[in-house]
Write a protein that holds these residues in place. Sequence first.
Motif, PDB file in Angstrom:
ATOM      1  N   THR A 170       0.803  -1.221   0.000  1.00 44.85           N
ATOM      2  CA  THR A 170       0.000   0.000   0.000  1.00 44.85           C
ATOM      3  C   THR A 170       0.837   1.273   0.000  1.00 44.85           C
ATOM      4  O   THR A 170       2.036   1.255   0.267  1.00 44.85           O
ATOM      5  CB  THR A 170      -0.919   0.036   1.238  1.00 44.85           C
ATOM      6  N   PHE A 171       0.173   2.377  -0.298  1.00 41.31           N
ATOM      7  CA  PHE A 171       0.735   3.699  -0.023  1.00 41.31           C
ATOM      8  C   PHE A 171      -0.399   4.644   0.343  1.00 41.31           C
ATOM      9  O   PHE A 171      -1.560   4.400   0.006  1.00 41.31           O
ATOM     10  CB  PHE A 171       1.565   4.263  -1.186  1.00 41.31           C
ATOM     11  N   ASN A 195      -0.937  -0.351  -3.940  1.00 42.85           N
ATOM     12  CA  ASN A 195       0.037   0.196  -4.885  1.00 42.85           C
ATOM     13  C   ASN A 195      -0.018  -0.609  -6.181  1.00 42.85           C
ATOM     14  O   ASN A 195       0.337  -1.786  -6.207  1.00 42.85           O
ATOM     15  CB  ASN A 195       1.441   0.107  -4.268  1.00 42.85           C
ATOM     16  N   TYR A 221      -4.607   4.584 -10.656  1.00 44.18           N
ATOM     17  CA  TYR A 221      -3.793   5.477  -9.830  1.00 44.18           C
ATOM     18  C   TYR A 221      -4.690   6.638  -9.401  1.00 44.18           C
ATOM     19  O   TYR A 221      -5.577   7.071 -10.146  1.00 44.18           O
ATOM     20  CB  TYR A 221      -2.589   5.996 -10.624  1.00 44.18           C
ATOM     21  N   ASP A 281       5.694   6.320  -4.580  1.00 44.23           N
ATOM     22  CA  ASP A 281       6.019   4.984  -5.094  1.00 44.23           C
ATOM     23  C   ASP A 281       7.415   4.918  -5.714  1.00 44.23           C
ATOM     24  O   ASP A 281       7.692   4.069  -6.569  1.00 44.23           O
ATOM     25  CB  ASP A 281       4.967   4.539  -6.115  1.00 44.23           C
ATOM     26  N   THR A 292       9.220   1.658  -5.036  1.00 42.84           N
ATOM     27  CA  THR A 292       8.607   0.584  -5.829  1.00 42.84           C
ATOM     28  C   THR A 292       9.081   0.663  -7.271  1.00 42.84           C
ATOM     29  O   THR A 292       9.349  -0.359  -7.914  1.00 42.84           O
ATOM     30  CB  THR A 292       7.067   0.692  -5.781  1.00 42.84           C
ATOM     31  N   ARG A 305       4.194   3.320 -14.625  1.00 40.50           N
ATOM     32  CA  ARG A 305       2.854   3.313 -14.037  1.00 40.50           C
ATOM     33  C   ARG A 305       1.804   2.908 -15.066  1.00 40.50           C
ATOM     34  O   ARG A 305       0.912   2.107 -14.781  1.00 40.50           O
ATOM     35  CB  ARG A 305       2.532   4.694 -13.443  1.00 40.50           C
TER      36      ARG A 305
END
Length: 403
Positions: free
Chosen positions: A160-161, A170, A203, A214, A217, A232
Amino acid sequence: MKKLFSILFLLILVGCSGIEKKASVVKEVEKPEFRGVWIASVVNINWPKTVGIGKDVQKSQRQEFIKLLDEVVEMNMNAVVVQIRPAADTFYPSSFEPWSKYLTGTQGLSPGWDPLQFMIEEAHRRNLQFHAWFNPYRVTMKKEEVPISTHPAMLNPEWTFRYGGKLYYNPGVPEAMNYSIDNIMEVVKNYDIDGVHMDDYFYPYPVGEEKLPDWKTYLKYGKKFSIAANWRRDNVNKFIKTLNSKIKKEKPNIQFGISPFGVWRNYDRDKSGSKTKAGITNYDSIYANTRKWIDRGWIDYIVPQIYWNQGFKVAEYNTLVNWWADEVRGTGVKLYIGQAAYKVGSKGWEDPNELINQVRYNRSLDEVGGSIYFSIDSLIDNPMKIKEKMKKTVYKQRVEIPN
């Protein structure tokens, strides 16, 4: 004599053309088309209005939903798009996520029945298609809100974020993506739904100057991409492609559709984009490359949310419908238009025929196969008597959904 005959012939020709023109104006041809309404459960926008547990609550929730369906039938619609996973919680018994607090008042608390099964049966009893609406990554709706301790997002914080104070899975974490797909496939396998539906939340939408958290990530999973934006977009593409493949393998008859923001890209950023000046776009702001999904056939239908009026300079309705029609032409992907029923009577929508004229414009293009309205309450509330006007004009009779 020849001259007189010529004059008479011209008069007859002109008279006939006048009659033909008049007939084309007054005749409202209703062909098979998709006529859907969104029924939102998040923060109890449309349903349920009664929240809690117990027989009386269950009875009220059932009656409320039946009343909505009866309104849909009365308006000559033929499909409902119902939000059953609003915020990483469910309106059905799930082996993955907790029951929704929008149903019982407390996340994880069982209502003692299966609302999804009930809703599907009642929709099909009225010959309405039922499209199950999922939000793939949203976990919380309010800032600093915390799910219950046994929630998968709490047990797997690395998935998660937080952004804008809200919690999200995420999309760049493969485990989070696969988990969300598994959630959806649980419903595909266990219920007789007609479609899997998503809106515009992949997103999160930009919040001021705040950057998505992120970066780590991206460094872990996105090394082959020169910029994070491309990575993304690829994450969302993988999600759409994988989910579509799994749905078609399990139940090929289920339709997979997405309702994105109404603008893919503006013309000033991409000459193949629409001639609009939208402050937000799918491609650049929320990393949703809808064009690729259409071109690759990863979705069965697309419903751009064209929530602006005809003549609106920044994002003009007809201009955008034309652009999306060009996008789907020859691809086999069906195009329905997301209609802003909630704006009827507001600024720019003072014309009582605005929504009706939009439907008529849709029908002037072969590529447009129908509409979905946000949301059902906006039609039921009947501002400017829009419900009666639509039944007298564009929706005089019930029609089938085209194959």
